[in-house]
Design an enzyme around this catalytic site. Structure first.
Site, PDB file in Angstrom:
ATOM      1  CG  LEU A   3      -1.770   1.258   1.381  1.00 25.09           C
ATOM      2  CD1 LEU A   3      -2.785   1.290   0.237  1.00 25.09           C
ATOM      3  CD2 LEU A   3      -2.479   1.272   2.704  1.00 25.09           C
ATOM      4  CB  VAL A  46      -0.844  -3.815   7.777  1.00 19.82           C
ATOM      5  CG1 VAL A  46       0.475  -3.579   7.069  1.00 19.82           C
ATOM      6  CG2 VAL A  46      -0.618  -3.966   9.286  1.00 19.82           C
ATOM      7  CD  GLU A  47      -1.871  -5.442   2.121  1.00 24.44           C
ATOM      8  OE1 GLU A  47      -1.733  -4.536   1.275  1.00 24.44           O
ATOM      9  OE2 GLU A  47      -1.117  -6.423   2.168  1.00 24.44           O
ATOM     10  CB  SER A  48      -6.492  -0.504   2.885  1.00 22.65           C
ATOM     11  OG  SER A  48      -7.424  -1.203   3.709  1.00 22.65           O
TER      12      SER A  48
END
Length: 159
Positions: A3, A46-48
């Site tokens: 990301l 964590v990703e978005s």
């Protein structure tokens, strides 16, 4: 899946799992049995930061940050509306769990913590994990794995 420059923010607090996503994480964890609901939620954080509309500079989409080619192979229509959409959490969350079940098979013979290996493969790709014989010595991947574990610990009380 990285990301970067996700564009857009979420109106929800990212310190807690959005309540409407809790059952989606629980169901995906139950169906695929690879990561716990808290681990899947930690990964989405964590990703978005739970931003359903996140798009990275690399083209990864949605709260689970699927690259288009990965989505083509592993995307599912989780809410049975006739469309598998990486921007729809009801599709993205079970798709991520499905992809992680696939990654678990690819890294099963490697030494080390199974969940960490799966998370590293999600972030750096399964080839990088296999080539390294475990979690690769990439700062970004090591930080990613640690951050997902940390968020999962914080989210355990919601599941």
């Amino acid at each position: 899946m990285v990301l970067a420059d996700c564009g857009g923010t979420t109106s929800r607090s990212s310190a807690r799992v959005p309540p409407d996503l809790v059952p989606l994480f629980q169901e995906a964890a139950a169906v695929y049995g690879v990561l716990t609901a808290a681990q899947l939620a930690g990964q989405a954080r964590v990703e978005s930061k739970f931003n359903r509309l996140a798009v990275s500079s690399a083209g990864a989409q949605g709260l689970m940050q699927f690259l288009p080619e990965t989505w083509k192979q592993f995307g599912v229509d989780g809410n049975a509306d006739g469309i598998a959409n990486p921007l729809d959490p009801a599709d993205a969350i079970p798709s991520a769990a499905r992809y992680e079940a696939h990654l678990a098979d690819l890294v099963q013979k490697l030494p080390g913590d199974r969940v960490s290996l799966i998370l590293a493969a999600y972030n750096a790709g399964p080839r990088a994990v296999r080539d390294a014989g475990g979690v690769p010595d990439f700062g970004e991947t090591r930080a990613y794995v640690a951050n997902v574990h940390n968020w999962a610990s914080r989210f355990n009380d919601q599941f």
